[in-house]
Design a protein around this motif. Structure first.
Motif, PDB file in Angstrom:
ATOM      1  N   VAL A 162       0.834  -1.399  -0.149  1.00 14.52           N
ATOM      2  CA  VAL A 162       0.174   0.145   0.053  1.00 14.52           C
ATOM      3  C   VAL A 162       0.885   1.214  -0.082  1.00 14.52           C
ATOM      4  O   VAL A 162       0.615   2.332  -0.843  1.00 14.52           O
ATOM      5  CB  VAL A 162      -1.093  -0.009   1.091  1.00 14.52           C
ATOM      6  CG1 VAL A 162      -1.863   1.266   1.133  1.00 14.52           C
ATOM      7  CG2 VAL A 162      -1.965  -1.011   1.152  1.00 14.52           C
ATOM      8  N   SER A 192       2.640   2.031  -3.191  1.00 11.82           N
ATOM      9  CA  SER A 192       1.763   2.201  -4.373  1.00 11.82           C
ATOM     10  C   SER A 192       1.523   3.554  -4.913  1.00 11.82           C
ATOM     11  O   SER A 192       1.584   4.381  -4.055  1.00 11.82           O
ATOM     12  CB  SER A 192       0.368   1.478  -4.342  1.00 11.82           C
ATOM     13  OG  SER A 192       0.410   0.184  -3.922  1.00 11.82           O
ATOM     14  N   LYS A 193       1.240   3.892  -6.321  1.00 14.10           N
ATOM     15  CA  LYS A 193       1.026   5.211  -6.458  1.00 14.10           C
ATOM     16  C   LYS A 193      -0.620   5.287  -6.575  1.00 14.10           C
ATOM     17  O   LYS A 193      -1.404   4.382  -6.608  1.00 14.10           O
ATOM     18  CB  LYS A 193       1.366   5.332  -8.057  1.00 14.10           C
ATOM     19  CG  LYS A 193       2.884   5.100  -8.274  1.00 14.10           C
ATOM     20  CD  LYS A 193       3.594   6.523  -8.410  1.00 14.10           C
ATOM     21  CE  LYS A 193       4.902   6.392  -8.585  1.00 14.10           C
ATOM     22  NZ  LYS A 193       5.932   5.192  -8.028  1.00 14.10           N
ATOM     23  N   ALA A 194      -1.122   6.589  -6.370  1.00  9.27           N
ATOM     24  CA  ALA A 194      -2.315   6.794  -6.238  1.00  9.27           C
ATOM     25  C   ALA A 194      -3.338   6.279  -7.505  1.00  9.27           C
ATOM     26  O   ALA A 194      -2.479   6.223  -8.557  1.00  9.27           O
ATOM     27  CB  ALA A 194      -2.669   8.313  -6.167  1.00  9.27           C
ATOM     28  N   GLY A 195      -4.566   6.068  -7.419  1.00 12.69           N
ATOM     29  CA  GLY A 195      -5.028   5.489  -8.348  1.00 12.69           C
ATOM     30  C   GLY A 195      -5.287   3.972  -8.318  1.00 12.69           C
ATOM     31  O   GLY A 195      -5.684   3.535  -7.320  1.00 12.69           O
ATOM     32  N   ARG A 196      -5.280   3.589  -9.562  1.00  9.38           N
ATOM     33  CA  ARG A 196      -5.558   1.976  -9.513  1.00  9.38           C
ATOM     34  C   ARG A 196      -4.847   1.035  -8.635  1.00  9.38           C
ATOM     35  O   ARG A 196      -5.104   0.225  -7.875  1.00  9.38           O
ATOM     36  CB  ARG A 196      -5.518   1.443 -11.025  1.00  9.38           C
ATOM     37  CG  ARG A 196      -6.615   1.599 -11.670  1.00  9.38           C
ATOM     38  CD  ARG A 196      -7.089   0.178 -12.738  1.00  9.38           C
ATOM     39  NE  ARG A 196      -8.385   0.690 -13.249  1.00  9.38           N
ATOM     40  CZ  ARG A 196      -8.139   0.559 -14.511  1.00  9.38           C
ATOM     41  NH1 ARG A 196      -7.202   0.317 -15.248  1.00  9.38           N
ATOM     42  NH2 ARG A 196      -9.612   0.734 -15.434  1.00  9.38           N
ATOM     43  N   LYS A 197      -3.352   1.497  -8.763  1.00 10.91           N
ATOM     44  CA  LYS A 197      -2.547   0.685  -8.059  1.00 10.91           C
ATOM     45  C   LYS A 197      -2.727   0.726  -6.371  1.00 10.91           C
ATOM     46  O   LYS A 197      -2.841  -0.482  -5.946  1.00 10.91           O
ATOM     47  CB  LYS A 197      -1.192   1.173  -8.193  1.00 10.91           C
ATOM     48  CG  LYS A 197      -0.496   0.337  -9.271  1.00 10.91           C
ATOM     49  CD  LYS A 197       1.001   0.564  -9.298  1.00 10.91           C
ATOM     50  CE  LYS A 197       1.800  -0.759  -9.554  1.00 10.91           C
ATOM     51  NZ  LYS A 197       3.468  -0.363  -9.664  1.00 10.91           N
ATOM     52  N   VAL A 198      -3.086   1.551  -5.944  1.00 12.93           N
ATOM     53  CA  VAL A 198      -3.316   1.849  -4.333  1.00 12.93           C
ATOM     54  C   VAL A 198      -4.696   1.230  -4.125  1.00 12.93           C
ATOM     55  O   VAL A 198      -4.558   0.472  -3.225  1.00 12.93           O
ATOM     56  CB  VAL A 198      -3.278   3.336  -3.982  1.00 12.93           C
ATOM     57  CG1 VAL A 198      -4.259   4.291  -4.400  1.00 12.93           C
ATOM     58  CG2 VAL A 198      -2.995   3.428  -2.455  1.00 12.93           C
ATOM     59  N   SER A 199      -5.504   1.284  -5.195  1.00 16.30           N
ATOM     60  CA  SER A 199      -6.985   0.746  -4.568  1.00 16.30           C
ATOM     61  C   SER A 199      -6.661  -0.960  -4.609  1.00 16.30           C
ATOM     62  O   SER A 199      -7.298  -1.524  -3.651  1.00 16.30           O
ATOM     63  CB  SER A 199      -8.055   1.287  -5.400  1.00 16.30           C
ATOM     64  OG  SER A 199      -7.560   0.878  -6.833  1.00 16.30           O
TER      65      SER A 199
END
Ligand SMILES: [Zn+2]
Ligand SMILES: [Zn+2]
Length: 242
Positions: free
Chosen positions: A95, A98-105
């Motif tokens: 977490v 991760s970068k903001a956006g899809r990856k973090v979700s």
């Protein structure tokens, strides 16, 4: 499926003449499960591995904590925490990286799923469930093979509404159609009779609060409300099914 017979405990529970003989057995099963996980089993690697993987439900972690066996609980909860940290650190690391956006979700979703998995399953509940199967199987077999038991069951207070279902389910898998019909009729009639007995007791309890009955005897109905609650929901319940 065949189960080990538990003739002596089932007979003893029937003779106690409580609202539900299966609740009596399951309360004992719960005590045994708690002392098992806080007893010498903590020294067995296989128990520790099982605890680390499966853990306990909210109710049973609390019973373990309340049992007063500090050293045993310290040992098992320490290795359990080690396993939990190992899993969480990896997921939380993902977490954080991760970068903001899809990856973090996606990594948050993975973390949530891990948390949900942690909440499922309980070793104490599993032990209780396997005992319940054996007790239900024994009840059905004794009813079929021992006329004295059949009579003792018919004269007992039977079971709570919660335990009616596992007994009927076991009867369905262990008896032929004719015996199932007889068992189902006898057991459900017994449960109904006992609910009506409690209805009468409860009615008298409500009457006792009226001024005109202040000097009348309680006739043993002082605790009818508590007995009814126990009859409706049971006392020795398995809270976590996996
Ligand atoms: Zn019960
Ligand atoms: Zn549990």
């Amino acid at each position: 499926m065949k189960y080990e017979l538990e003739t002596i405990p089932v007979w003893e529970a029937i003779r106690k003449d409580r609202e539900c003989f299966l609740c009596e057995l399951m309360k004992e099963a719960e005590e045994h499960a708690i002392s098992y996980f806080l007893g010498s089993s903590v020294m067995h690697p296989e128990t520790r591995i099982a605890v680390n993987r499966r853990g306990f439900c909210f109710h049973h972690w609390n019973l373990l904590a309340a049992a007063g066996k500090s050293q045993s609980l310290a040992l098992i909860s320490h290795t359990y925490l080690g396993e939990t940290l190992g899993v969480l650190e990896k997921k939380i690391g993902k977490v954080a990286a991760s970068k903001a956006g899809r990856k973090v979700s996606a990594s948050l979703k993975e973390l949530v799923e891990t948390m949900q998995e942690r909440e499922s399953g309980c070793l104490a509940c599993e032990k209780m469930a396997s005992r319940l199967d054996r007790y239900a199987f024994t009840t059905v077999r004794l009813w079929e093979e021992d006329p004295d038991f059949r009579q003792a069951l018919a004269e007992s207070k039977g079971v709570c509404l919660h335990h009616l279902e596992p007994l009927l389910a076991m009867a369905e898998s262990a008896l032929d159609a004719e015996a199932l019909q007889a068992f189902g009729t006898e057991l459900t009639t017994l449960v109904l009779q006992n609910l009506k007995r409690l209805e009468d007791d409860l009615w008298w309890m409500t009457q006792k609060y009226k001024a005109e009955h202040i000097d009348s005897p309680w006739n043993g109905c002082e605790d009818a409300h508590k007995r009814l609650v126990r009859k409706l929901i049971g006392e020795g319940r398995i809270l976590c099914r996996s």
